[in-house]
Design a protein around this motif. Structure first.
Motif, PDB file in Angstrom:
ATOM      1  N   ALA A  21       3.218  12.531  -5.530  1.00 30.05           N
ATOM      2  CA  ALA A  21       4.096  12.153  -4.427  1.00 30.05           C
ATOM      3  C   ALA A  21       3.507  11.032  -3.579  1.00 30.05           C
ATOM      4  CB  ALA A  21       4.384  13.374  -3.555  1.00 30.05           C
ATOM      5  N   LEU A  22       2.198  11.083  -3.347  1.00 24.73           N
ATOM      6  CA  LEU A  22       1.569  10.093  -2.460  1.00 24.73           C
ATOM      7  C   LEU A  22       1.609   8.682  -3.018  1.00 24.73           C
ATOM      8  CD1 LEU A  22      -1.588  11.998  -1.151  1.00 24.73           C
ATOM      9  CD2 LEU A  22       0.462  11.395   0.147  1.00 24.73           C
ATOM     10  N   ARG A  23       1.683   8.558  -4.316  1.00 24.78           N
ATOM     11  CA  ARG A  23       1.655   7.214  -4.906  1.00 24.78           C
ATOM     12  C   ARG A  23       2.852   6.372  -4.464  1.00 24.78           C
ATOM     13  NH1 ARG A  23      -2.687   7.030  -7.974  1.00 24.78           N
ATOM     14  NH2 ARG A  23      -3.333   8.785  -9.304  1.00 24.78           N
ATOM     15  N   ASP A  24       3.973   7.022  -4.137  1.00 23.17           N
ATOM     16  CA  ASP A  24       5.162   6.290  -3.683  1.00 23.17           C
ATOM     17  C   ASP A  24       5.612   6.717  -2.286  1.00 23.17           C
ATOM     18  OD1 ASP A  24       5.555   4.752  -6.079  1.00 23.17           O
ATOM     19  OD2 ASP A  24       6.276   6.580  -7.043  1.00 23.17           O
ATOM     20  N   ALA A  25       4.866   7.606  -1.656  1.00 22.08           N
ATOM     21  CA  ALA A  25       5.281   8.127  -0.350  1.00 22.08           C
ATOM     22  C   ALA A  25       5.023   7.110   0.762  1.00 22.08           C
ATOM     23  CB  ALA A  25       4.528   9.418  -0.048  1.00 22.08           C
ATOM     24  N   ARG A  26       5.716   7.317   1.853  1.00 23.11           N
ATOM     25  CA  ARG A  26       5.506   6.538   3.071  1.00 23.11           C
ATOM     26  C   ARG A  26       5.324   7.490   4.244  1.00 23.11           C
ATOM     27  NH1 ARG A  26       6.776   1.107   2.572  1.00 23.11           N
ATOM     28  NH2 ARG A  26       7.858   0.529   0.650  1.00 23.11           N
ATOM     29  N   ALA A  27       4.535   7.039   5.211  1.00 21.92           N
ATOM     30  CA  ALA A  27       4.319   7.861   6.399  1.00 21.92           C
ATOM     31  C   ALA A  27       5.604   7.928   7.219  1.00 21.92           C
ATOM     32  CB  ALA A  27       3.186   7.279   7.239  1.00 21.92           C
ATOM     33  N   HIS A  28       5.875   9.113   7.743  1.00 22.10           N
ATOM     34  CA  HIS A  28       7.059   9.299   8.573  1.00 22.10           C
ATOM     35  C   HIS A  28       6.992   8.394   9.794  1.00 22.10           C
ATOM     36  CE1 HIS A  28      10.431  11.242  10.408  1.00 22.10           C
ATOM     37  NE2 HIS A  28       9.728  11.790  11.390  1.00 22.10           N
ATOM     38  N   GLU A  29       8.059   7.671  10.028  1.00 20.95           N
ATOM     39  CA  GLU A  29       8.279   6.792  11.173  1.00 20.95           C
ATOM     40  C   GLU A  29       7.550   5.455  11.074  1.00 20.95           C
ATOM     41  OE1 GLU A  29       7.438   9.258  14.627  1.00 20.95           O
ATOM     42  OE2 GLU A  29       9.559   9.835  14.740  1.00 20.95           O
ATOM     43  N   THR A  30       6.330   5.412  10.530  1.00 18.56           N
ATOM     44  CA  THR A  30       5.614   4.132  10.477  1.00 18.56           C
ATOM     45  C   THR A  30       5.791   3.402   9.148  1.00 18.56           C
ATOM     46  OG1 THR A  30       3.554   5.036   9.584  1.00 18.56           O
ATOM     47  CG2 THR A  30       3.859   5.109  11.983  1.00 18.56           C
ATOM     48  N   ASN A  31       6.197   4.124   8.093  1.00 16.78           N
ATOM     49  CA  ASN A  31       6.365   3.554   6.751  1.00 16.78           C
ATOM     50  C   ASN A  31       5.071   3.031   6.142  1.00 16.78           C
ATOM     51  OD1 ASN A  31       9.107   4.083   6.385  1.00 16.78           O
ATOM     52  ND2 ASN A  31       9.712   2.233   7.484  1.00 16.78           N
ATOM     53  N   GLU A  32       3.909   3.444   6.681  1.00 15.00           N
ATOM     54  CA  GLU A  32       2.647   3.087   6.055  1.00 15.00           C
ATOM     55  C   GLU A  32       2.546   3.738   4.681  1.00 15.00           C
ATOM     56  OE1 GLU A  32      -0.857   2.888   9.087  1.00 15.00           O
ATOM     57  OE2 GLU A  32       0.558   4.424   9.794  1.00 15.00           O
ATOM     58  N   ARG A  33       1.851   3.061   3.771  1.00 20.35           N
ATOM     59  CA  ARG A  33       1.637   3.595   2.435  1.00 20.35           C
ATOM     60  C   ARG A  33       0.312   4.351   2.374  1.00 20.35           C
ATOM     61  NH1 ARG A  33       5.405   1.246  -1.127  1.00 20.35           N
ATOM     62  NH2 ARG A  33       4.674   2.897  -2.514  1.00 20.35           N
ATOM     63  N   PHE A  34       0.136   5.121   1.305  1.00 20.05           N
ATOM     64  CA  PHE A  34      -1.064   5.932   1.125  1.00 20.05           C
ATOM     65  C   PHE A  34      -1.839   5.474  -0.109  1.00 20.05           C
ATOM     66  CE2 PHE A  34       1.997   8.546   3.367  1.00 20.05           C
ATOM     67  CZ  PHE A  34       1.243   9.111   4.386  1.00 20.05           C
ATOM     68  N   GLU A  35      -3.152   5.603  -0.021  1.00 19.72           N
ATOM     69  CA  GLU A  35      -4.025   5.342  -1.169  1.00 19.72           C
ATOM     70  C   GLU A  35      -4.856   6.597  -1.440  1.00 19.72           C
ATOM     71  OE1 GLU A  35      -7.775   2.557  -2.619  1.00 19.72           O
ATOM     72  OE2 GLU A  35      -6.835   2.190  -0.664  1.00 19.72           O
ATOM     73  N   PRO A  36      -4.452   7.433  -2.412  1.00 22.50           N
ATOM     74  CA  PRO A  36      -5.252   8.616  -2.735  1.00 22.50           C
ATOM     75  C   PRO A  36      -6.601   8.201  -3.320  1.00 22.50           C
ATOM     76  CG  PRO A  36      -3.021   8.758  -3.652  1.00 22.50           C
ATOM     77  CD  PRO A  36      -3.231   7.350  -3.219  1.00 22.50           C
ATOM     78  N   VAL A  37      -7.677   8.817  -2.815  1.00 25.02           N
ATOM     79  CA  VAL A  37      -9.008   8.424  -3.265  1.00 25.02           C
ATOM     80  C   VAL A  37      -9.794   9.558  -3.898  1.00 25.02           C
ATOM     81  CG1 VAL A  37      -9.173   6.543  -1.584  1.00 25.02           C
ATOM     82  CG2 VAL A  37     -10.000   8.830  -0.960  1.00 25.02           C
TER      83      VAL A  37
END
Length: 233
Positions: A21-37
């Motif tokens: 899910a994180l690979r295409d998810a966006r943060a709520h309200e800010t639309n920032e992306r995630f980089e799983p490490v």
């Protein structure tokens, strides 16, 4: 904008789904992306999981954010999260998977994930470290407490209140205006048509309280055997 570097707390089935899910998810309200490490467990593994290292909290840089990938009983999740918080780790802003929809005037706490296919409508409050799994719905004016887990296909009607550290089995339903007390469990396929007290296990259609969870930490094993385990948990 740089993506949010995030490690997934846990390394089981739901943790792998959180990675996806994180690979295409966006943060709520800010639309920032995630980089799983990384994945995080009690013991480091020599082999990577899904291309990421499996580390301990000791291995993580202190600026790494966390998100919980523990999909089982909320008491287990809360214990792991509290350990990380005591170590001064921060949890990521709420993650909204691609294919999930969140409407206006919805507040969501840090460390929460809304998985693909789920719909959260309007004027809703969702606490921190909540897992809303695949294909769930949450209706208007609902409230969901911290550390709660909604398994796949759970439906929460408008104005329902789900207490802290509640657990909902696959395809269970909570009807409009119903309150589920803290630390309660609604079994798979059950339908809550009336309020459920705190520290209860309720099953059936309509849901009936079958036992009291006097000590949820000691009772987790029996609870787990009482409820069909979702394949994604």
């Amino acid at each position: 904008m740089s993506p949010i570097r995030v490690a997934i707390l846990g390394a089981g089935g739901f943790a792998r789904e959180v990675l996806w899910a994180l690979r295409d998810a966006r943060a709520h309200e800010t639309n920032e992306r995630f980089e799983p490490v990384a994945f995080v467990e009690l013991h480091r593994r020599s082999e990577p999981l899904k291309g990421l290292p499996v580390l301990t909290l000791d291995d993580l840089p202190p600026d790494t954010y966390l998100i919980c990938g523990i999909g089982g009983m909320p008491e287990i999740k809360e214990r792991a999260i509290r350990t990380a918080l005591e170590r001064n780790f921060r949890f990521a802003p709420p993650a909204i998977a691609a294919g999930a929809r969140v409407g206006p005037d919805v507040t969501i706490g840090n460390g929460t994930i809304v998985c693909a296919g789920s719909i959260v409508t309007v004027d809703i409050h969702i606490g921190s470290h909540v897992a809303i799994n695949l294909d769930c719905t949450v209706g208007h004016d609902a409230r969901i407490g911290d550390y709660s887990t909604l398994s796949p296909g759970v439906h929460v009607s408008g104005r329902a209140t789900l207490g802290r550290a509640t657990y909902f089995g696959t395809n269970s339903c909570v009807l409009e205006g119903i309150t589920i007390g803290d630390h309660s469990v609604l079994g798979a396929g059950a339908v809550a048509t009336r309020d459920i007290p705190s520290f209860s296990l309720a099953v059936g259609v309509p849901a009936v309280v079958k036992k009291s969870r006097n000590d949820p930490l000691l009772d987790m094993k029996s609870i787990a055997h009482s409820i069909p385990t979702p394949t994604s948990a």
